[in-house]
Design an enzyme around this catalytic site. Structure first.
Site, PDB file in Angstrom:
ATOM      1  N   GLU A  86      -2.176   5.265  -7.551  1.00 24.83           N
ATOM      2  CA  GLU A  86      -2.916   4.051  -7.865  1.00 24.83           C
ATOM      3  C   GLU A  86      -2.807   3.133  -6.659  1.00 24.83           C
ATOM      4  O   GLU A  86      -1.729   2.980  -6.080  1.00 24.83           O
ATOM      5  CB  GLU A  86      -2.324   3.375  -9.105  1.00 24.83           C
ATOM      6  CG  GLU A  86      -2.914   2.016  -9.436  1.00 24.83           C
ATOM      7  CD  GLU A  86      -2.213   1.378 -10.637  1.00 24.83           C
ATOM      8  OE1 GLU A  86      -1.789   2.123 -11.553  1.00 24.83           O
ATOM      9  OE2 GLU A  86      -2.083   0.140 -10.649  1.00 24.83           O
ATOM     10  N   GLU A 126      -3.359  -8.158  -6.974  1.00 23.32           N
ATOM     11  CA  GLU A 126      -3.020  -8.606  -8.315  1.00 23.32           C
ATOM     12  C   GLU A 126      -2.442 -10.007  -8.207  1.00 23.32           C
ATOM     13  O   GLU A 126      -1.708 -10.324  -7.269  1.00 23.32           O
ATOM     14  CB  GLU A 126      -1.999  -7.674  -8.972  1.00 23.32           C
ATOM     15  CG  GLU A 126      -2.516  -6.271  -9.232  1.00 23.32           C
ATOM     16  CD  GLU A 126      -1.429  -5.371  -9.805  1.00 23.32           C
ATOM     17  OE1 GLU A 126      -1.432  -5.143 -11.032  1.00 23.32           O
ATOM     18  OE2 GLU A 126      -0.583  -4.919  -9.020  1.00 23.32           O
TER      19      GLU A 126
END
Length: 272
Positions: free
Chosen positions: A153, A158
């Protein structure tokens, strides 16, 4: 003149194909030795239409993952104005229709666009709220190595609640299951004024992932020799996700008084 133009277009097309190839009509695979200086935009969206371009994107459906509890295709979580996409996190005002307390908007390119190697940039600004967790990230399209997290991933960005920093992270079986988080370091945080537009990006080559913010490198995650092979599942096509998440074990509880909250996406560009 017409023949000359056709020849030039054909020549450029052949040059591109020497350096990249397209499989299944939507997966772009760059040849490993292509120099950066030759990168060209192969896919982009400027969000200038009044609705989502469904040839490029799908609204992310609800799922059981920590980040996906409140995903929806409800139009209330999507807005288009001034050439920008607004992905919203809102209080759910109709819990008879949908019992969940919150709803969130997100889009992905799964099954419509994926790429292997090159550069991606996303120009966006973020709003803050307790429990807000906007993210820009990538997952494997073809699942070459099996179930998550074996395919890895790539988290381009974020942001948590009201923090003045963003996270950029590389996940894999190597980091999550084998706990190899320092060989090499798998994430970084960078101070960012998230209320302004910033460009979050990644330069991806066969031997490293170079994360960027406003075109400046922030952390490099290299492919290592003589370690477990699960350290580098990044030799396969990945698709893109952009979502305004709410809540979860990492960001914590949501404060409904802070809602609605938006991630405002100006454009997305992918180069090979």
């Amino acid at each position: 003149m017409k023949l000359t133009l056709m020849f030039t277009v054909g020549l450029l097309f052949n040059i591109y194909n020497l350096q990249s190839q397209i499989t299944n009509n939507y997966i772009h695979i760059q040849k490993e030795n292509k120099p950066k200086k030759d990168w060209k935009i192969i896919w982009q969206d400027d969000f200038n239409n009044a609705e989502l371009d469904t040839t490029k994107w799908t609204k992310i459906p609800p799922n059981n993952a920590d980040w996906g509890n409140y995903m929806t295709d409800d139009p209330l979580c999507y807005d288009f104005k001034d050439g920008k996409l607004y992905l919203k996190g809102i209080k759910n005002t109709d819990t008879i229709k949908d019992p969940r307390p919150y709803l969130t908007g997100g889009i992905y390119t799964k099954g419509k666009f994926a790429y292997q190697y090159g550069k991606i940039e996303i120009h966006a600004k973020l709003e803050s709220a307790q429990g807000a967790w906007p993210a820009m990230w990538m997952l494997a399209e073809t699942k070459k190595y099996g179930k998550y997290p074996k395919n890895g991933e790539i988290d381009l960005m974020e942001h948590l609640s009201f923090e003045d920093q963003v996270y950029q992270t590389t996940h894999s079986y190597y980091t999550l299951e084998l706990k190899q988080k320092d060989n090499p370091p798998y994430y970084t945080t960078t101070k960012v004024d998230v209320s302004k537009y910033n460009t979050y990006g990644l330069e991806w080559s066969p031997d490293k992932l170079v994360y960027t913010i406003n075109s400046k490198p922030t952390i490099t995650y290299p492919k290592l020799d003589n370690v477990d092979k699960s350290q580098w599942p990044f030799d396969q096509p990945f698709y893109l996700l952009i979502d305004q998440q709410l809540g979860g074990s990492w960001v914590g509880e949501v404060n409904p008084d802070d809602l609605p909250v938006n991630m405002v996406v100006d454009w997305v560009k992918v180069y090979q």
